[in-house]
Structures are given as C-alpha cells and as structure tokens.
Write a protein that holds these residues in place. Structure first.
Motif, PDB file in Angstrom:
ATOM      1  N   THR A 215       0.845  -1.180   0.000  1.00  0.00           N
ATOM      2  CA  THR A 215       0.000   0.000   0.000  1.00  0.00           C
ATOM      3  C   THR A 215       0.886   1.238   0.000  1.00  0.00           C
ATOM      4  OG1 THR A 215      -1.636  -1.182   1.322  1.00  0.00           O
ATOM      5  CG2 THR A 215      -1.839   1.200   1.237  1.00  0.00           C
ATOM      6  N   PRO A 216       0.667   2.163  -0.945  1.00  0.00           N
ATOM      7  CA  PRO A 216       1.476   3.389  -0.944  1.00  0.00           C
ATOM      8  C   PRO A 216       1.306   4.148   0.374  1.00  0.00           C
ATOM      9  CG  PRO A 216       0.232   3.196  -2.985  1.00  0.00           C
ATOM     10  CD  PRO A 216      -0.260   2.118  -2.068  1.00  0.00           C
ATOM     11  N   LEU A 217       2.377   4.755   0.847  1.00  0.00           N
ATOM     12  CA  LEU A 217       2.354   5.454   2.123  1.00  0.00           C
ATOM     13  C   LEU A 217       1.320   6.575   2.129  1.00  0.00           C
ATOM     14  CD1 LEU A 217       3.489   5.820   4.944  1.00  0.00           C
ATOM     15  CD2 LEU A 217       5.345   7.166   3.969  1.00  0.00           C
ATOM     16  N   ALA A 218       1.217   7.315   1.030  1.00  0.00           N
ATOM     17  CA  ALA A 218       0.246   8.412   0.965  1.00  0.00           C
ATOM     18  C   ALA A 218      -1.174   7.901   1.156  1.00  0.00           C
ATOM     19  CB  ALA A 218       0.370   9.148  -0.362  1.00  0.00           C
ATOM     20  N   GLU A 219      -1.451   6.735   0.613  1.00  0.00           N
ATOM     21  CA  GLU A 219      -2.784   6.147   0.757  1.00  0.00           C
ATOM     22  C   GLU A 219      -3.050   5.749   2.213  1.00  0.00           C
ATOM     23  OE1 GLU A 219      -4.933   2.348  -1.183  1.00  0.00           O
ATOM     24  OE2 GLU A 219      -3.855   3.666  -2.570  1.00  0.00           O
ATOM     25  N   GLY A 220      -2.044   5.213   2.878  1.00  0.00           N
ATOM     26  CA  GLY A 220      -2.188   4.838   4.276  1.00  0.00           C
ATOM     27  C   GLY A 220      -2.355   6.041   5.195  1.00  0.00           C
ATOM     28  N   LEU A 221      -1.822   7.189   4.777  1.00  0.00           N
ATOM     29  CA  LEU A 221      -1.912   8.407   5.582  1.00  0.00           C
ATOM     30  C   LEU A 221      -3.180   9.207   5.324  1.00  0.00           C
ATOM     31  CD1 LEU A 221       1.776   9.608   5.168  1.00  0.00           C
ATOM     32  CD2 LEU A 221       0.738   8.618   7.225  1.00  0.00           C
ATOM     33  N   ARG A 222      -3.890   8.887   4.260  1.00  0.00           N
ATOM     34  CA  ARG A 222      -5.069   9.655   3.872  1.00  0.00           C
ATOM     35  C   ARG A 222      -6.123   9.731   4.971  1.00  0.00           C
ATOM     36  NH1 ARG A 222      -4.721  11.114  -0.776  1.00  0.00           N
ATOM     37  NH2 ARG A 222      -3.822   9.248  -1.679  1.00  0.00           N
ATOM     38  N   ALA A 223      -6.278   8.674   5.759  1.00  0.00           N
ATOM     39  CA  ALA A 223      -7.285   8.663   6.827  1.00  0.00           C
ATOM     40  C   ALA A 223      -6.939   9.644   7.949  1.00  0.00           C
ATOM     41  CB  ALA A 223      -7.416   7.254   7.400  1.00  0.00           C
TER      42      ALA A 223
ATOM     43  N   ALA B  93      -5.332  12.709   7.346  1.00  0.00           N
ATOM     44  CA  ALA B  93      -4.937  13.949   6.678  1.00  0.00           C
ATOM     45  C   ALA B  93      -5.252  15.190   7.510  1.00  0.00           C
ATOM     46  CB  ALA B  93      -5.617  14.052   5.318  1.00  0.00           C
ATOM     47  N   ASP B  94      -6.351  15.188   8.254  1.00  0.00           N
ATOM     48  CA  ASP B  94      -6.730  16.364   9.038  1.00  0.00           C
ATOM     49  C   ASP B  94      -5.777  16.633  10.199  1.00  0.00           C
ATOM     50  OD1 ASP B  94      -8.888  16.680   7.364  1.00  0.00           O
ATOM     51  OD2 ASP B  94     -10.309  15.711   8.723  1.00  0.00           O
ATOM     52  N   GLU B  95      -5.059  15.615  10.626  1.00  0.00           N
ATOM     53  CA  GLU B  95      -4.170  15.759  11.783  1.00  0.00           C
ATOM     54  C   GLU B  95      -2.734  16.119  11.377  1.00  0.00           C
ATOM     55  OE1 GLU B  95      -5.532  12.584  14.948  1.00  0.00           O
ATOM     56  OE2 GLU B  95      -5.448  11.701  12.940  1.00  0.00           O
ATOM     57  N   LEU B  96      -2.431  16.054  10.103  1.00  0.00           N
ATOM     58  CA  LEU B  96      -1.068  16.298   9.623  1.00  0.00           C
ATOM     59  C   LEU B  96      -0.902  17.742   9.160  1.00  0.00           C
ATOM     60  CD1 LEU B  96      -0.578  13.009   7.603  1.00  0.00           C
ATOM     61  CD2 LEU B  96       0.557  13.641   9.739  1.00  0.00           C
ATOM     62  N   PRO B  97       0.294  18.326   9.331  1.00  0.00           N
ATOM     63  CA  PRO B  97       0.536  19.702   8.900  1.00  0.00           C
ATOM     64  C   PRO B  97       0.538  19.904   7.379  1.00  0.00           C
ATOM     65  CG  PRO B  97       2.131  19.054  10.571  1.00  0.00           C
ATOM     66  CD  PRO B  97       1.390  17.817  10.151  1.00  0.00           C
ATOM     67  N   CYS B  98       0.647  18.825   6.598  1.00  0.00           N
ATOM     68  CA  CYS B  98       0.600  18.956   5.140  1.00  0.00           C
ATOM     69  C   CYS B  98      -0.152  17.756   4.550  1.00  0.00           C
ATOM     70  CB  CYS B  98       2.004  19.107   4.552  1.00  0.00           C
ATOM     71  SG  CYS B  98       3.127  17.748   4.877  1.00  0.00           S
ATOM     72  N   THR B  99      -0.265  17.717   3.250  1.00  0.00           N
ATOM     73  CA  THR B  99      -1.045  16.678   2.580  1.00  0.00           C
ATOM     74  C   THR B  99      -0.408  15.299   2.768  1.00  0.00           C
ATOM     75  OG1 THR B  99       0.156  16.855   0.496  1.00  0.00           O
ATOM     76  CG2 THR B  99      -1.746  18.339   0.803  1.00  0.00           C
ATOM     77  N   PRO B 100      -1.189  14.235   2.624  1.00  0.00           N
ATOM     78  CA  PRO B 100      -0.623  12.887   2.722  1.00  0.00           C
ATOM     79  C   PRO B 100       0.467  12.629   1.679  1.00  0.00           C
ATOM     80  CG  PRO B 100      -3.001  12.776   2.915  1.00  0.00           C
ATOM     81  CD  PRO B 100      -2.658  14.191   2.545  1.00  0.00           C
ATOM     82  N   GLU B 101       0.315  13.176   0.481  1.00  0.00           N
ATOM     83  CA  GLU B 101       1.316  12.992  -0.563  1.00  0.00           C
ATOM     84  C   GLU B 101       2.632  13.663  -0.176  1.00  0.00           C
ATOM     85  OE1 GLU B 101      -1.824  14.074  -1.129  1.00  0.00           O
ATOM     86  OE2 GLU B 101      -2.615  12.258  -2.065  1.00  0.00           O
ATOM     87  N   ALA B 102       2.535  14.904   0.331  1.00  0.00           N
ATOM     88  CA  ALA B 102       3.737  15.614   0.771  1.00  0.00           C
ATOM     89  C   ALA B 102       4.368  14.905   1.966  1.00  0.00           C
ATOM     90  CB  ALA B 102       3.402  17.063   1.120  1.00  0.00           C
ATOM     91  N   THR B 103       3.536  14.395   2.871  1.00  0.00           N
ATOM     92  CA  THR B 103       4.042  13.671   4.034  1.00  0.00           C
ATOM     93  C   THR B 103       4.807  12.426   3.589  1.00  0.00           C
ATOM     94  OG1 THR B 103       2.223  14.477   5.408  1.00  0.00           O
ATOM     95  CG2 THR B 103       3.378  12.520   6.178  1.00  0.00           C
ATOM     96  N   ALA B 104       4.253  11.691   2.639  1.00  0.00           N
ATOM     97  CA  ALA B 104       4.926  10.489   2.142  1.00  0.00           C
ATOM     98  C   ALA B 104       6.263  10.846   1.504  1.00  0.00           C
ATOM     99  CB  ALA B 104       4.027   9.767   1.143  1.00  0.00           C
ATOM    100  N   THR B 105       6.307  11.920   0.746  1.00  0.00           N
ATOM    101  CA  THR B 105       7.554  12.369   0.128  1.00  0.00           C
ATOM    102  C   THR B 105       8.573  12.752   1.197  1.00  0.00           C
ATOM    103  OG1 THR B 105       6.342  13.169  -1.806  1.00  0.00           O
ATOM    104  CG2 THR B 105       8.563  14.048  -1.474  1.00  0.00           C
ATOM    105  N   LEU B 106       8.118  13.458   2.234  1.00  0.00           N
ATOM    106  CA  LEU B 106       9.008  13.847   3.333  1.00  0.00           C
ATOM    107  C   LEU B 106       9.602  12.634   4.023  1.00  0.00           C
ATOM    108  CD1 LEU B 106       6.929  16.706   4.992  1.00  0.00           C
ATOM    109  CD2 LEU B 106       9.147  16.944   3.866  1.00  0.00           C
ATOM    110  N   VAL B 107       8.750  11.680   4.369  1.00  0.00           N
ATOM    111  CA  VAL B 107       9.209  10.489   5.087  1.00  0.00           C
ATOM    112  C   VAL B 107      10.186   9.702   4.229  1.00  0.00           C
ATOM    113  CG1 VAL B 107       8.467   8.251   6.007  1.00  0.00           C
ATOM    114  CG2 VAL B 107       7.201  10.321   6.587  1.00  0.00           C
ATOM    115  N   ASP B 108       9.861   9.520   2.962  1.00  0.00           N
ATOM    116  CA  ASP B 108      10.754   8.771   2.066  1.00  0.00           C
ATOM    117  C   ASP B 108      12.117   9.447   1.937  1.00  0.00           C
ATOM    118  OD1 ASP B 108       8.842   6.827   1.637  1.00  0.00           O
ATOM    119  OD2 ASP B 108       8.139   7.680  -0.256  1.00  0.00           O
TER     120      ASP B 108
END
Length: 173
Positions: free
Chosen positions: A29-37, A39-54
């Motif tokens: 499962t792509p990380l951004a997809e796992g973070l989508r649930a 999204a309201d608690e994160l300072p940026c979008t799930p896609e940006a978060t996944a890029t940051l973590v990677d």
C-alpha cells in the motif's frame, strides 16, 4: 511422590482452537494512501508527508526533504515529528527542559530563548515538539511502511559499522 501420582486426577476441561498464523502486510500500500485517513491531523497533505518520510529516511536533510515535498522546512520538521520520526528537534534534551520551563510559566520567553541557544526558529520548533505528541496511528503506518521497504544491509552507506559483516550474493562461490 512420582509424577504420575501428582498428575492423578487432572483433566483437561477446555480445548484449544487452531486459529492459524496472523498475517498483516501493508507494504504494497502506498504510504500516501495509508496516511489519507489521518490527513486532518497532519501539517501537510498525505502525498507531501509520504515524500518527506521517504526522503528523510533515505538520509536527506529536513530542508532537502522539504524541497522535494514542496513545503517549508518548518512544516517538514513538524510533519516528520507527528509521524513519529526521531531526530527532528533541534535542541538537546536539557535545552528542551528550558522550553518546558517556559511553557510552565517558570521563566520568561526571552530568558528561555537565550538559555536554550539556537535561534527563534529552533525555539519555535522545540516548542511545537513539546506541545504536540507524535500521532500513534500515523507513526504505526509510517513504521510499517519503513519496516517493509528496505532489505537488510542495503543503503547504509560507507559509514555502516557492519558493512563488512553482510556480504552480497556475488561473494558466494
């Protein structure tokens, strides 16, 4: 007294059910997809978060990871902290104690900034870290993804203390 005498009169009153082996594998499962649930608690979008973590877990700096994700470095550090990634607070533990003293009202802000060292941005990030805990659900998603994303001994670089201990298949004869 023998073992048979001790066991005399014992009987099994319940049976055990074989439930098999539990398997949970979210590595596909792509990380951004796992973070989508979350999204309201994160300072940026799930896609940006996944890029940051990677980028950050691959060894890039917070600033470089922020550039890759298209967010400000401060937002990147906050996001990585909320994801449970360690090492983003710019202050040492004793200097973070100064931030806690300021948050508790024991010292003035100007005194706390002077005692903590660094600059206003470092103090602001340390304040964020002290007032916002990592999100357990997000940290679990990130940890599960990171645990299944790299093979043993790969990508550790020249500073790897066990680099010589792990051979490659080419070394086998």
């Amino acid at each position: 007294m023998t073992l048979s005498e001790i066991a005399e009169g014992l009987e099994v009153t319940a049976s055990q059910c074989d439930r098999g082996v539990a398997v949970a594998d979210d590595t596909e499962t792509p990380l951004a997809e796992g973070l989508r649930a979350h999204a309201d608690e994160l300072p940026c979008t799930p896609e940006a978060t996944a890029t940051l973590v990677d980028a950050y877990t691959a060894g890039r700096s917070v600033g470089d990871a922020a550039t890759d994700a298209g967010v400000a470095p401060m937002t990147a550090a906050k996001t990585l902290h909320r994801c449970g990634v360690s090492g983003v607070c710019p202050l040492a533990p004793t200097r973070r104690g100064v931030v806690r003293d300021w948050l508790d009202g024991r010292i003035a802000r100007t005194e706390a900034v002077a005692l903590a060292g660094g600059d206003d941005a470092d103090f602001a990030l340390a304040t964020y870290v002290e007032t916002h805990d990592p999100l357990p659900a997000v940290a679990d998603v990130v940890e599960a993804k990171l645990a299944g994303s790299s093979s043993i001994g790969s990508g550790l670089g020249a500073d790897d203390p066990l680099g010589d201990a792990l051979g490659s298949p080419d070394d086998l004869r």
